[in-house]
Enzyme design. Sequence first.
Site, PDB file in Angstrom:
ATOM      1  N   SER A  67     -25.833  21.823  -1.805  1.00  0.00           N
ATOM      2  CA  SER A  67     -26.863  21.389  -1.533  1.00  0.00           C
ATOM      3  C   SER A  67     -26.793  20.061  -0.418  1.00  0.00           C
ATOM      4  O   SER A  67     -25.848  19.583  -0.053  1.00  0.00           O
ATOM      5  CB  SER A  67     -27.267  20.856  -2.761  1.00  0.00           C
ATOM      6  N   SER A  69     -27.164  16.767  -0.337  1.00  0.00           N
ATOM      7  CA  SER A  69     -27.514  15.645  -0.978  1.00  0.00           C
ATOM      8  C   SER A  69     -26.351  14.529  -0.264  1.00  0.00           C
ATOM      9  O   SER A  69     -26.597  13.653  -0.562  1.00  0.00           O
ATOM     10  CB  SER A  69     -27.349  15.425  -2.586  1.00  0.00           C
ATOM     11  N   LYS A 124     -20.971  13.510  -5.572  1.00  0.00           N
ATOM     12  CA  LYS A 124     -21.776  12.115  -5.040  1.00  0.00           C
ATOM     13  C   LYS A 124     -20.265  10.903  -4.164  1.00  0.00           C
ATOM     14  O   LYS A 124     -19.236  10.864  -4.473  1.00  0.00           O
ATOM     15  CB  LYS A 124     -22.505  11.433  -6.028  1.00  0.00           C
ATOM     16  N   SER A 227     -31.640  13.076  -2.564  1.00  0.00           N
ATOM     17  CA  SER A 227     -30.468  13.114  -3.464  1.00  0.00           C
ATOM     18  C   SER A 227     -31.147  12.621  -4.957  1.00  0.00           C
ATOM     19  O   SER A 227     -30.989  11.260  -4.924  1.00  0.00           O
ATOM     20  CB  SER A 227     -28.979  12.116  -2.834  1.00  0.00           C
TER      21      SER A 227
END
Length: 262
Positions: A67, A69, A124, A227
């Site tokens: 993704s 994010s 992250k 995100s």
Amino acid sequence: MNFALILFCLLVVSGAIWFVNVLVLRKRRAPDAKDPWWVEYGASFFPVILLVFVLRSFIVEPFKIPSGSMIPTLQVGDFILVNKYTYGIRLPVINKKIIEFNTPQRGDVMVFRYPEDPSLDYIKRVVGIPGDKVAYQNKQLTINGKPVEMRRIDDYLHPERLYYSRQFIEKMDGIEYRVLNDQDAPAFIPDASRFPYRENCLYNNSGVICTVPEGQYFMMGDNRDNSRDSRFWGFVPDENIVGKAFFIWLNFGDLKRIGPFK
């Protein structure tokens, strides 16, 4: 799919075939007899599976970014490597830490098991460690009352969607990295879940303020308005940590991306 569990099962089966063949079956066969096909394949695969299992479980593991994010730091389709021993040695499959080395630091890009569904791996950036008071108010990140340094640079053009996001360089504990903010995106968090230690967080029209509990970490994506991270689903417990991401080893669409990142 729990690939670690599948790999462990293959290791056990191929290892059992190899040991039984060496200790029992080979002694019962005539000296010039060929090994049965299942023994030949099982025994030949065992050292390969063992090597892959050790490398993947204790040293380095590959991941693919699914993704956006973490744009602009990581792009969709990046294949990355994750250091499995930076934060200590963990038993494979059950992920229990047996040897402590280091702990995650602010600014690290970390892979972890998603707290709401541990079968999924997320990536992250660590912005809050145990004891920190993390505030994200009106698109400004503040740690323990001190605003994280931000410097505006040229807007970021999303090549596939053809729109611009405001781009900044953040500096946290000496680590510089780029983040994106969409000016028209709201600052408030509309749908935070009822996660463990939810009482440690205060939500308002400007965003969220959280105190990070012991043994937990606060994570955010660099693509701040695209995100779903700790602002929405809470803290990441230490037992969910997989490792520290550190290297892009392939991107089929852009080979220039290969190399280390922050």
